[in-house]
Design a protein around this motif. Sequence first.
Motif, PDB file in Angstrom:
ATOM      1  N   GLY A 259       0.818  -1.211   0.000  1.00 38.42           N
ATOM      2  CA  GLY A 259       0.000   0.000   0.000  1.00 38.42           C
ATOM      3  C   GLY A 259       0.850   1.259   0.000  1.00 38.42           C
ATOM      4  O   GLY A 259       0.522   2.241  -0.688  1.00 38.42           O
ATOM      5  N   GLU A 260       1.946   1.230   0.738  1.00 38.20           N
ATOM      6  CA  GLU A 260       2.820   2.412   0.788  1.00 38.20           C
ATOM      7  C   GLU A 260       3.428   2.709  -0.584  1.00 38.20           C
ATOM      8  O   GLU A 260       3.567   3.871  -0.970  1.00 38.20           O
ATOM      9  CB  GLU A 260       3.917   2.202   1.826  1.00 38.20           C
ATOM     10  N   LEU A 261       3.786   1.666  -1.318  1.00 37.92           N
ATOM     11  CA  LEU A 261       4.360   1.878  -2.656  1.00 37.92           C
ATOM     12  C   LEU A 261       3.331   2.536  -3.577  1.00 37.92           C
ATOM     13  O   LEU A 261       3.668   3.424  -4.374  1.00 37.92           O
ATOM     14  CB  LEU A 261       4.844   0.549  -3.251  1.00 37.92           C
ATOM     15  N   ILE A 262       2.070   2.116  -3.456  1.00 35.66           N
ATOM     16  CA  ILE A 262       1.016   2.749  -4.261  1.00 35.66           C
ATOM     17  C   ILE A 262       0.835   4.207  -3.845  1.00 35.66           C
ATOM     18  O   ILE A 262       0.679   5.100  -4.690  1.00 35.66           O
ATOM     19  CB  ILE A 262      -0.307   1.962  -4.117  1.00 35.66           C
ATOM     20  N   VAL A 263       0.887   4.451  -2.528  1.00 38.13           N
ATOM     21  CA  VAL A 263       0.724   5.823  -2.030  1.00 38.13           C
ATOM     22  C   VAL A 263       1.836   6.731  -2.557  1.00 38.13           C
ATOM     23  O   VAL A 263       1.585   7.882  -2.953  1.00 38.13           O
ATOM     24  CB  VAL A 263       0.719   5.820  -0.481  1.00 38.13           C
ATOM     25  N   ALA A 285      10.387  12.040   4.425  1.00 36.02           N
ATOM     26  CA  ALA A 285      10.458  13.279   5.215  1.00 36.02           C
ATOM     27  C   ALA A 285       9.407  13.283   6.318  1.00 36.02           C
ATOM     28  O   ALA A 285       9.705  13.621   7.472  1.00 36.02           O
ATOM     29  CB  ALA A 285      10.267  14.485   4.284  1.00 36.02           C
ATOM     30  N   LEU A 286       8.176  12.902   5.975  1.00 38.49           N
ATOM     31  CA  LEU A 286       7.122  12.839   6.992  1.00 38.49           C
ATOM     32  C   LEU A 286       7.440  11.796   8.049  1.00 38.49           C
ATOM     33  O   LEU A 286       7.251  12.016   9.253  1.00 38.49           O
ATOM     34  CB  LEU A 286       5.784  12.518   6.331  1.00 38.49           C
ATOM     35  N   GLU A 287       7.924  10.651   7.575  1.00 37.85           N
ATOM     36  CA  GLU A 287       8.259   9.562   8.506  1.00 37.85           C
ATOM     37  C   GLU A 287       9.324  10.004   9.491  1.00 37.85           C
ATOM     38  O   GLU A 287       9.260   9.682  10.685  1.00 37.85           O
ATOM     39  CB  GLU A 287       8.736   8.360   7.694  1.00 37.85           C
ATOM     40  N   TYR A 300      -1.300  12.431   9.072  1.00 44.33           N
ATOM     41  CA  TYR A 300      -0.928  13.555   8.206  1.00 44.33           C
ATOM     42  C   TYR A 300      -0.685  13.071   6.773  1.00 44.33           C
ATOM     43  O   TYR A 300      -1.040  13.760   5.808  1.00 44.33           O
ATOM     44  CB  TYR A 300       0.308  14.258   8.756  1.00 44.33           C
ATOM     45  N   LEU A 301      -0.083  11.894   6.651  1.00 44.89           N
ATOM     46  CA  LEU A 301       0.115  11.323   5.313  1.00 44.89           C
ATOM     47  C   LEU A 301      -1.235  11.065   4.657  1.00 44.89           C
ATOM     48  O   LEU A 301      -1.427  11.342   3.464  1.00 44.89           O
ATOM     49  CB  LEU A 301       0.927  10.020   5.415  1.00 44.89           C
TER      50      LEU A 301
END
Length: 328
Positions: A259-263, A285-287, A300-301
């Motif tokens: 899912g993260e790769l799609i995001v 950066a957010l992480e 936030y993401l």
Amino acid sequence: MRFDERLINAVVLLGLLAVPLWAVSVDEPFTITLATRVAILALAAVGLNIVLGIGGMVSFGHALFFGLGGYAMGILAYHAQTYTVLEIGPFATDGTKLMPVIWLVAMVVSACVAALVGLLSLRTSGVYFIMITLAFGQMFYYFAISWAEYGGEDGLSIYVRNDFPGLNTLVPIQFFGICFALLCAALFLSARLRASPFGLALNATRQSATRAETVGLNPQRLKLLAFILSGAVTGLAGALFADLNRFVSPTMFSWQLSGELIVLIIIGGVGRLMGPVIGACIFVALEHWLGGLTEFWHIYLGAILLGIVLFARGGLIGLLTGREGAHV
């Protein structure tokens, strides 16, 4: 104001290169590690973008290939470092610590599994395709958990980063250079692929498989080749990610990673050449910054993702250029 996409691409790529060079000058090795993480995740997303952006296939199981690349690296390095023999049927090897050999194995294994998964999953489309790719990823996830010989649920640690001829991979900037060079190669391949007859035919299949068949194209074969190529690139990223952390675990197969790769791609822009790179930059950066403030930084993401889906369908690149990307 609208910007030229080629200018955005150049700024993003030069920015990704400039950050670790600046970090070297001020002696900030952790920043180099973050930039390396960006390059590797972007590489994995570039692989996924081939099937998602050009082929229009929403694969929710690409962590499968990421994990296979990671375990290919982990297993080969483990046997090389422990001086034990790895036996695969009639074949036996002492493993290896050479990165090029590990990359080749990771890509071949990932491509072979992608061919098998693609043959089965591409018989379907839509939500069924999504579910089948997800199911394959989860199958390998639970298999890795039960694979006690290589750490099971606890994962497998590699004590020393693998070798690359002529470089000291333990020096952060040199390992970043390797990952950045491979990312640039994958971006070049993606750009050439997109403009090639194969890429144009795949794009035509994404828009209308019926029309593509009418003019003599074979949509299934085109999608399968794209899926195999995509799996190989994502597997390479998995091997680099495992080398960066010197650790592999079943989480590399998890659906959350898929899912993260799609995001990442959606944030940057689906089908955009540099979309995966921009998405990876924002994600890391957010992480890093928000993750230090709250463990709920994914909220936030999610808010950013929601805003992009509602108001910027072409991702950040589409917002800056005023042109939407591929419709999936």
